[in-house]
Design a protein around this motif. Structure first.
Motif, PDB file in Angstrom:
ATOM      1  N   GLY A   1      -5.451  26.170 -93.539  1.00  0.00           N
ATOM      2  CA  GLY A   1      -5.075  25.108 -92.797  1.00  0.00           C
ATOM      3  C   GLY A   1      -3.758  25.391 -92.051  1.00  0.00           C
ATOM      4  N   ALA A   2      -2.875  26.290 -92.480  1.00  0.00           N
ATOM      5  CA  ALA A   2      -1.604  26.361 -91.543  1.00  0.00           C
ATOM      6  C   ALA A   2      -2.045  27.369 -90.579  1.00  0.00           C
ATOM      7  N   LEU A   3      -2.970  28.329 -90.910  1.00  0.00           N
ATOM      8  CA  LEU A   3      -3.630  29.265 -89.671  1.00  0.00           C
ATOM      9  C   LEU A   3      -3.940  28.370 -88.697  1.00  0.00           C
ATOM     10  N   LEU A   4      -4.975  27.700 -88.942  1.00  0.00           N
ATOM     11  CA  LEU A   4      -5.780  26.565 -87.842  1.00  0.00           C
ATOM     12  C   LEU A   4      -4.596  25.822 -87.410  1.00  0.00           C
TER      13      LEU A   4
ATOM     14  N   GLY B   1      -4.031  36.384 -95.579  1.00  0.00           N
ATOM     15  CA  GLY B   1      -4.159  35.764 -96.784  1.00  0.00           C
ATOM     16  C   GLY B   1      -5.314  34.535 -96.646  1.00  0.00           C
ATOM     17  N   SER B   2      -5.666  33.913 -95.616  1.00  0.00           N
ATOM     18  CA  SER B   2      -6.453  32.915 -95.463  1.00  0.00           C
ATOM     19  C   SER B   2      -7.965  33.377 -95.456  1.00  0.00           C
ATOM     20  N   PHE B   3      -8.090  34.630 -95.318  1.00  0.00           N
ATOM     21  CA  PHE B   3      -9.449  35.473 -95.668  1.00  0.00           C
ATOM     22  C   PHE B   3      -9.543  35.972 -96.988  1.00  0.00           C
TER      23      PHE B   3
ATOM     24  N   PRO C   1      -3.501  27.608 -82.250  1.00  0.00           N
ATOM     25  CA  PRO C   1      -3.528  26.810 -80.864  1.00  0.00           C
ATOM     26  C   PRO C   1      -2.237  27.284 -80.186  1.00  0.00           C
ATOM     27  N   LEU C   2      -1.178  26.921 -80.835  1.00  0.00           N
ATOM     28  CA  LEU C   2       0.066  27.241 -80.076  1.00  0.00           C
ATOM     29  C   LEU C   2       0.313  28.720 -80.052  1.00  0.00           C
ATOM     30  N   LEU C   3      -0.003  29.725 -80.486  1.00  0.00           N
ATOM     31  CA  LEU C   3      -0.056  30.890 -80.490  1.00  0.00           C
ATOM     32  C   LEU C   3      -0.686  31.398 -79.244  1.00  0.00           C
ATOM     33  N   VAL C   4      -1.944  30.882 -79.128  1.00  0.00           N
ATOM     34  CA  VAL C   4      -2.748  31.254 -77.830  1.00  0.00           C
ATOM     35  C   VAL C   4      -2.114  30.805 -76.652  1.00  0.00           C
TER      36      VAL C   4
ATOM     37  N   LEU D   1       3.495  35.669 -90.545  1.00  0.00           N
ATOM     38  CA  LEU D   1       2.248  35.443 -89.643  1.00  0.00           C
ATOM     39  C   LEU D   1       1.140  36.188 -90.312  1.00  0.00           C
ATOM     40  N   ILE D   2       1.500  37.725 -90.391  1.00  0.00           N
ATOM     41  CA  ILE D   2       0.292  38.573 -90.799  1.00  0.00           C
ATOM     42  C   ILE D   2       0.104  38.013 -92.142  1.00  0.00           C
ATOM     43  N   TRP D   3       0.921  37.689 -93.096  1.00  0.00           N
ATOM     44  CA  TRP D   3       0.625  37.342 -94.468  1.00  0.00           C
ATOM     45  C   TRP D   3      -0.280  36.002 -94.561  1.00  0.00           C
TER      46      TRP D   3
END
Length: 280
Positions: free
Chosen positions: A250-253, A37-39, A257-260, A31-33
């Motif tokens: 895209g994977a982060l987006l 990585g998305s930024f 929501p599910l994590l929140v 998850l951290i990767w």
């Protein structure tokens, strides 16, 4: 002897803490990767040796994925599909679970056994019949076609039946003596008592529908009706060796929501586990 026991207990505690931290790192590292990585810049994502953190961060990956695919439309479709099917599933599963747990009617045990048997049938067996039926009813590539087949589940019925069966019988008997209708007993007395189970079931349904890939791919054919999972899967297939930053974005987006939701509602999971074994 006491000092040896204390040392042994201390050593075991340290081992448990180290092992727990190790497991947490293993679970959180992907998850951290993904989040970092998305930024990152594309060249830093592909750089060797690989690094977790970058030297410069940017929003270009998010801008690129929104320009490349209709990401906003995918998010809207996913919210409608996951939210609508979850609301209906929680309602119907609760009503059905209450009927199996608290009402007496002919063939109840047989019907409940048939419901449980459907849990043993894999989705792949029902794919073609479901597709043909949806096509015959004109529900393919529509919100109704996505939501209605997910409006209830055998697991949800079984789960809610267990919660309702654990409630004291005195509650409904007193309400019936006072002349309250069966639906009133369900809505005003019994349902509020199983709210932790209802919210747990809602989160299960929401997570399953939000992450579902095969079902939305089967039920939709146009870009305007695709969900996040289906849209991102097609995007990754088309750009598998081109852009990794937008794929991570895209994977982060999709996951955020599910994590929140899980962070804010995790207490209901704890309450569900704590009360699951309580009986009258």
């Amino acid at each position: 002897m006491n000092e040896k026991k204390k040392r042994r207990v201390t050593l075991l505690s340290v081992i448990k803490i180290v092992f727990t931290v190790f497991l947490v790192v293993i679970v959180l590292f992907p998850l951290i990767w993904m989040a970092v990585g998305s930024f990152k810049l594309e060249k830093e994502i592909l750089g060797y040796p690989p690094t977790v953190f970058g030297t410069k961060y940017t929003l270009k990956s998010f801008q690129r994925i929104f320009k490349t695919i209709p990401m906003a439309s995918y998010i809207k479709n996913t919210v409608i599909f996951a939210g609508g099917s979850t609301i209906l599933a929680v309602l119907f599963d609760s009503l059905t679970g209450y009927a199996f747990a608290r009402l007496d009617f002919k063939g109840k045990d047989l019907l409940f056994m048939l419901v449980l048997l459907t849990m043993m049938v894999p989705f792949q067996v029902m794919m073609i019949p479901l597709f043909l039926e949806s096509n015959l009813l004109g529900l393919l590539d529509t919100y109704g076609g996505l939501i209605l087949p997910k409006a209830t589940s055998a697991f949800g019925i079984f789960m809610m039946r267990s919660y309702f069966a654990a409630l004291p019988k005195d509650l409904e008997e007193a309400a019936r003596v006072d002349g309250m209708s069966e639906f009133g007993i369900f809505a005003k007395i019994m349902f509020p008592l199983v709210i932790p189970g209802v919210l747990t079931l809602a989160i299960f349904h929401l997570m399953q529908n939000w992450n579902d890939l095969l079902y939305p791919l089967m039920m939709t054919s146009s870009t305007r009706m695709r969900t996040l999972s289906a849209g991102l899967a097609l995007f990754v297939g088309e750009h598998a060796t081109t852009y990794y930053g937008p794929q991570l974005a895209g994977a982060l987006l999709s996951v955020l929501p599910l994590l929140v939701i899980y962070i804010f509602f995790q207490k209901y999971f704890i309450a569900s586990v704590a009360t699951s074994g309580m009986k009258d």
